[in-house]
Design an enzyme around this catalytic site. Sequence first.
Site, mmCIF file in Angstrom:
data_model
loop_
_atom_site.group_PDB
_atom_site.id
_atom_site.type_symbol
_atom_site.label_atom_id
_atom_site.label_comp_id
_atom_site.label_asym_id
_atom_site.label_seq_id
_atom_site.Cartn_x
_atom_site.Cartn_y
_atom_site.Cartn_z
ATOM 1 N N GLU A 132 0.855 -1.197 0.000
ATOM 2 C CA GLU A 132 0.000 0.000 0.000
ATOM 3 C C GLU A 132 0.878 1.229 0.000
ATOM 4 O O GLU A 132 2.083 1.132 0.269
ATOM 5 C CB GLU A 132 -0.876 0.015 1.263
ATOM 6 C CG GLU A 132 -2.155 -0.767 1.112
ATOM 7 C CD GLU A 132 -3.023 -0.694 2.357
ATOM 8 O OE1 GLU A 132 -2.640 -0.013 3.331
ATOM 9 O OE2 GLU A 132 -4.076 -1.335 2.354
ATOM 10 N N HIS A 247 -9.495 10.607 5.212
ATOM 11 C CA HIS A 247 -9.294 9.710 4.077
ATOM 12 C C HIS A 247 -9.741 10.440 2.821
ATOM 13 O O HIS A 247 -10.827 11.017 2.792
ATOM 14 C CB HIS A 247 -10.093 8.414 4.256
ATOM 15 C CG HIS A 247 -9.623 7.336 3.343
ATOM 16 N ND1 HIS A 247 -9.898 7.337 2.000
ATOM 17 C CD2 HIS A 247 -8.845 6.252 3.562
ATOM 18 C CE1 HIS A 247 -9.325 6.285 1.438
ATOM 19 N NE2 HIS A 247 -8.677 5.610 2.367
ATOM 20 N N ARG A 293 -1.895 10.378 1.913
ATOM 21 C CA ARG A 293 -3.322 10.672 2.118
ATOM 22 C C ARG A 293 -3.618 12.147 2.356
ATOM 23 O O ARG A 293 -4.568 12.694 1.801
ATOM 24 C CB ARG A 293 -3.817 9.925 3.363
ATOM 25 C CG ARG A 293 -4.186 8.523 3.094
ATOM 26 C CD ARG A 293 -4.698 7.859 4.343
ATOM 27 N NE ARG A 293 -4.928 6.455 4.031
ATOM 28 C CZ ARG A 293 -5.286 5.538 4.904
ATOM 29 N NH1 ARG A 293 -5.460 5.856 6.159
ATOM 30 N NH2 ARG A 293 -5.485 4.293 4.539
ATOM 31 N N HIS A 354 -11.357 10.088 9.229
ATOM 32 C CA HIS A 354 -11.143 8.647 9.159
ATOM 33 C C HIS A 354 -10.574 8.050 10.440
ATOM 34 O O HIS A 354 -11.039 7.022 10.908
ATOM 35 C CB HIS A 354 -10.193 8.383 7.993
ATOM 36 C CG HIS A 354 -9.947 6.939 7.717
ATOM 37 N ND1 HIS A 354 -10.966 6.026 7.583
ATOM 38 C CD2 HIS A 354 -8.788 6.240 7.545
ATOM 39 C CE1 HIS A 354 -10.453 4.826 7.337
ATOM 40 N NE2 HIS A 354 -9.140 4.935 7.320
ATOM 41 N N ARG A 389 -0.528 8.590 10.114
ATOM 42 C CA ARG A 389 -0.573 7.130 10.218
ATOM 43 C C ARG A 389 -0.378 6.465 8.862
ATOM 44 O O ARG A 389 -1.000 6.854 7.879
ATOM 45 C CB ARG A 389 -1.923 6.695 10.785
ATOM 46 C CG ARG A 389 -2.084 5.193 10.873
ATOM 47 C CD ARG A 389 -3.453 4.831 11.369
ATOM 48 N NE ARG A 389 -4.487 5.104 10.396
ATOM 49 C CZ ARG A 389 -5.077 4.177 9.635
ATOM 50 N NH1 ARG A 389 -4.723 2.920 9.740
ATOM 51 N NH2 ARG A 389 -6.029 4.504 8.790
#
Length: 545
Positions: A132, A247, A293, A354, A389
């Site tokens: 990812e 997000h 993100r 998120h 994160r």
Amino acid sequence: MNRRYLADFDISRISHRFTDVLVIGSGIAGLSAALAAAGNEELEVLVLAKSSLEESATRWAQGGIAAVMVAERTGDSLEAHMRDTIDVAAGIAEEENLRIMTTEGVERVRELVELGTNFDRNTEGELQLTREGAHSFPRILHRGDTTGQEIARALVEAALKKNNILCRPGTFAIDLLDREGSCIGALVANETGQLEAIWARQTILATGGIGRLYRETTNPSVATGDGLAMAFRAGARLMDLEFIQFHPTTLYLAGADRFLITEAIRGEGGVLRTQAGDAFMKRFHELADLAPRDVVSRSILEIMKETGENKVWLDLGAIAEDRIRERFPRILELSRSFGIDIIREPIPVRPSAHYSIGGVSTDPNGRTSVPGLLAAGEVACTGVHGANRLGSNSLLEGLVFGHRSGREAARAAAGLPRPEPFPLPKQDKDLSPEVVTNTSGGELDLDDLLSSLKSLLWYKVGVERNGRDLSSALEQLSTWTAYPLAADFRDVESWTLQNMLQTSWLVTYSALRRAESRGVHYRTDHPDRDDLNFSRHLAISRADF
Ligand SMILES: Cc1cc2nc3c(=O)[nH]c(=O)nc-3n(C[C@H](O)[C@H](O)[C@H](O)COP(=O)(O)OP(=O)(O)OC[C@H]3O[C@@H](n4cnc5c(N)ncnc54)[C@H](O)[C@@H]3O)c2cc1C
């Protein structure tokens, strides 16, 4: 803000119960804690969940869980996992806790597999791993795009099988009980609608996140910040509350829940476009659609301002139809239910709240600043994520530190006598049980307050913040909070709103204090990182006010 208990209660009119280890929350953190604590079969472990046992952010997780499981096959290493996490953490990751998470994570994930969690495997039966954004190796274990559902299933089944774990879904924790500064359990509204005091030798908070404070969120309805508010009222030290991760891609259809559209789609070749078809991300970052993100979220907002549209479009045209069916079955099915065929049409998306990076500050064993109280999972803050994160690290954090908290609570509980409950006052009045009724806020329109609160947070404490908006939001929240927080409500909906108001105030206050931009916290009035003044965690507790 200084009220100690949300519900006034008469200790002589409520039912009482003792347990050894009380766990509030049944997501990955709560159930990992419960299973670890239940390893001591002499102890009783009581798990509370305000909804069903499965309803949690854990169940909603899509992408997967990160762990270095087959280093020899992929060339990955624990050091690489740590380095990737530190690289996005914007200078304030707690490296010792991170080392614990990455190292022990391998063993904990192995145990998850032994419990019966079915992660996807290749034809040789080996675990299938994906890569990812910002992970430098394939290390994400997954189960299609419903990984969380599979993990939650396995954990709930395992907990229900243990003789010394008792689960009570539909039980709402109102407040932590404390005596002489130590936590000794919780006041709850139980399944039968009555107030009940649960006295516990050790209490573990695992109540998850706070996304529902925001108008736009990926989070389930249980994510209302109850745990943070309860811990604050009980005097615990909270940390890093300003770091809320947004997000970038959530399904945006009027009236539909804001379903998360995993970034794995962009990993597979999905492209963000304006309504006119412009693939705009390359204007904002060299990694284009695979940028971090926070960059993608801010870029989408910028485009929305430029175009006057309230969404952008995620185009899956470059991904083979079979691949879409194999990798994203849930998104395919859900989009269909809203009349969108993602194989042929782009998905309307926009950012939403998120993940809460901050929380109740804990040591590596889950201990908080309040004796007798531990915390794990999204409600806690171990500092492993720093200020940003890395995807798929939060399930891992809940798993590892949930386990540690459970083990620590069991160790401590085994050496402690039963907690001394509050003394019963001498009285001769009616001793009928205190019941939860629908007070619906009395003269207050709680629905109106709730929707105003969510809009305020979204517009003024959202993806981009500035000092002026944060100050005005704080003032507004102080006004809104004054009456409802002092009122004596008698129903779960009102207590939840009180928690949301209190948590919103704490998040806003924290965001105002951090006068710099770092990780997910972006201040347009302080766009640069200020290491001289802010290369540290910011803590907050009731004693500060
Ligand atoms: C849509 C979505 C997708 C995600 N995808 C991923 C992913 O792919 N990988 C990843 O690592 N992370 C992902 N995350 C984040 C991750 O799922 C969460 O951070 C993690 O599951 C939190 O686990 P938890 O155990 O702390 O809390 P949760 O799983 O949210 O559980 C909270 C529990 O607390 C209970 N509770 C709350 N308040 C009370 C109360 N007052 N009284 C009693 N019980 C209460 C709830 O009922 C629930 O049982 C995702 C999150 C979302 C929302």
